[in-house]
Motif scaffolding. Sequence first.
Motif, PDB file in Angstrom:
ATOM      1  N   ALA A  12       5.895 -12.661  46.146  1.00 39.00           N
ATOM      2  CA  ALA A  12       6.395 -13.652  45.215  1.00 39.00           C
ATOM      3  C   ALA A  12       5.358 -14.635  44.744  1.00 39.00           C
ATOM      4  O   ALA A  12       5.985 -15.286  43.915  1.00 39.00           O
ATOM      5  CB  ALA A  12       7.477 -14.483  45.970  1.00 39.00           C
ATOM      6  N   LEU A  13       4.148 -14.402  45.114  1.00 38.88           N
ATOM      7  CA  LEU A  13       3.090 -15.016  44.726  1.00 38.88           C
ATOM      8  C   LEU A  13       2.372 -14.720  43.604  1.00 38.88           C
ATOM      9  O   LEU A  13       2.389 -13.401  43.595  1.00 38.88           O
ATOM     10  CB  LEU A  13       1.957 -15.393  45.834  1.00 38.88           C
ATOM     11  N   PRO A  14       1.539 -15.367  42.877  1.00 40.72           N
ATOM     12  CA  PRO A  14       0.659 -14.593  41.798  1.00 40.72           C
ATOM     13  C   PRO A  14      -0.376 -14.103  42.259  1.00 40.72           C
ATOM     14  O   PRO A  14      -0.714 -14.430  43.568  1.00 40.72           O
ATOM     15  CB  PRO A  14       0.481 -15.956  40.758  1.00 40.72           C
ATOM     16  N   PRO A  21       1.345 -13.235  37.158  1.00 34.78           N
ATOM     17  CA  PRO A  21       2.530 -13.677  37.853  1.00 34.78           C
ATOM     18  C   PRO A  21       3.282 -12.694  38.753  1.00 34.78           C
ATOM     19  O   PRO A  21       3.769 -12.885  39.572  1.00 34.78           O
ATOM     20  CB  PRO A  21       3.401 -14.362  36.829  1.00 34.78           C
ATOM     21  N   TYR A  22       2.915 -11.540  38.323  1.00 30.36           N
ATOM     22  CA  TYR A  22       3.697 -10.422  39.387  1.00 30.36           C
ATOM     23  C   TYR A  22       2.589  -9.687  40.190  1.00 30.36           C
ATOM     24  O   TYR A  22       1.452  -9.385  39.580  1.00 30.36           O
ATOM     25  CB  TYR A  22       4.236  -9.344  38.390  1.00 30.36           C
ATOM     26  N   SER A  23       2.735  -9.618  41.393  1.00 29.49           N
ATOM     27  CA  SER A  23       1.767  -9.195  42.350  1.00 29.49           C
ATOM     28  C   SER A  23       2.291  -7.937  43.171  1.00 29.49           C
ATOM     29  O   SER A  23       3.725  -8.026  43.436  1.00 29.49           O
ATOM     30  CB  SER A  23       1.089 -10.244  43.099  1.00 29.49           C
ATOM     31  N   GLN A  24       1.441  -7.395  43.993  1.00 30.91           N
ATOM     32  CA  GLN A  24       1.701  -6.466  45.192  1.00 30.91           C
ATOM     33  C   GLN A  24       1.139  -6.926  46.381  1.00 30.91           C
ATOM     34  O   GLN A  24       0.284  -8.066  46.222  1.00 30.91           O
ATOM     35  CB  GLN A  24       1.068  -5.035  44.789  1.00 30.91           C
ATOM     36  N   ALA A  25       1.831  -6.581  47.525  1.00 27.81           N
ATOM     37  CA  ALA A  25       1.079  -6.969  48.711  1.00 27.81           C
ATOM     38  C   ALA A  25       0.092  -5.927  49.019  1.00 27.81           C
ATOM     39  O   ALA A  25       0.274  -5.020  49.310  1.00 27.81           O
ATOM     40  CB  ALA A  25       2.322  -7.037  49.820  1.00 27.81           C
ATOM     41  N   ALA A  26      -1.546  -6.402  49.033  1.00 27.84           N
ATOM     42  CA  ALA A  26      -2.470  -5.827  49.082  1.00 27.84           C
ATOM     43  C   ALA A  26      -3.100  -5.927  50.461  1.00 27.84           C
ATOM     44  O   ALA A  26      -3.203  -6.976  50.994  1.00 27.84           O
ATOM     45  CB  ALA A  26      -3.610  -6.164  48.001  1.00 27.84           C
ATOM     46  N   PRO A  48      -1.820 -11.350  47.484  1.00 32.53           N
ATOM     47  CA  PRO A  48      -1.099 -11.079  46.595  1.00 32.53           C
ATOM     48  C   PRO A  48      -2.301 -10.618  45.465  1.00 32.53           C
ATOM     49  O   PRO A  48      -2.981 -11.393  45.177  1.00 32.53           O
ATOM     50  CB  PRO A  48      -0.331 -12.273  46.040  1.00 32.53           C
ATOM     51  N   LEU A  49      -2.153  -9.180  45.041  1.00 33.66           N
ATOM     52  CA  LEU A  49      -2.822  -9.015  44.000  1.00 33.66           C
ATOM     53  C   LEU A  49      -2.037  -8.264  42.859  1.00 33.66           C
ATOM     54  O   LEU A  49      -1.225  -7.530  43.191  1.00 33.66           O
ATOM     55  CB  LEU A  49      -3.700  -7.843  44.496  1.00 33.66           C
ATOM     56  N   CYS A  50      -2.378  -8.449  41.651  1.00 38.03           N
ATOM     57  CA  CYS A  50      -1.509  -7.832  40.664  1.00 38.03           C
ATOM     58  C   CYS A  50      -2.069  -6.110  40.613  1.00 38.03           C
ATOM     59  O   CYS A  50      -2.862  -5.606  41.211  1.00 38.03           O
ATOM     60  CB  CYS A  50      -2.027  -8.316  39.126  1.00 38.03           C
ATOM     61  N   HIS A  51      -1.437  -5.465  40.000  1.00 40.09           N
ATOM     62  CA  HIS A  51      -1.617  -3.808  40.019  1.00 40.09           C
ATOM     63  C   HIS A  51      -3.254  -3.669  39.591  1.00 40.09           C
ATOM     64  O   HIS A  51      -3.825  -3.096  40.359  1.00 40.09           O
ATOM     65  CB  HIS A  51      -0.801  -3.052  39.013  1.00 40.09           C
ATOM     66  N   LYS A  52      -3.682  -4.217  38.555  1.00 39.76           N
ATOM     67  CA  LYS A  52      -4.967  -4.030  38.254  1.00 39.76           C
ATOM     68  C   LYS A  52      -5.908  -4.376  39.305  1.00 39.76           C
ATOM     69  O   LYS A  52      -6.964  -3.867  39.612  1.00 39.76           O
ATOM     70  CB  LYS A  52      -5.437  -4.664  36.665  1.00 39.76           C
TER      71      LYS A  52
END
Length: 91
Positions: A12-14, A21-26, A48-52
């Motif tokens: 839910a975090l950036p 604004p959209y992240s994954q749990a890394a 939180p990290l974005c896909h890239k």
Amino acid sequence: MRSQKKLNEIRALPCVRCGYPYSQAAHSNSGKHGKGKGIKSSDEFTVPLCHKCHFLFDTYQLGTRQESEALFGGWLEKTERMLNLKDSDVF
């Protein structure tokens, strides 16, 4: 440790690196956090990290293994601050 609640809070975090604004749990890639061959580290050690940014981190394109561990340590601290701020928001 596995915690769907923790992973959802992280997602839910950036992105902690670029602010997207959209992240994954890394998860951490460090053995000191429980990472092993074919074993993810504990959900306690997620940011939180974005896909890239997640891809760049997991493929060590942001630095050496040692540099990546240092980056992750900073991100982990920042993530905890972000979660604490989110929890303290009064609506």
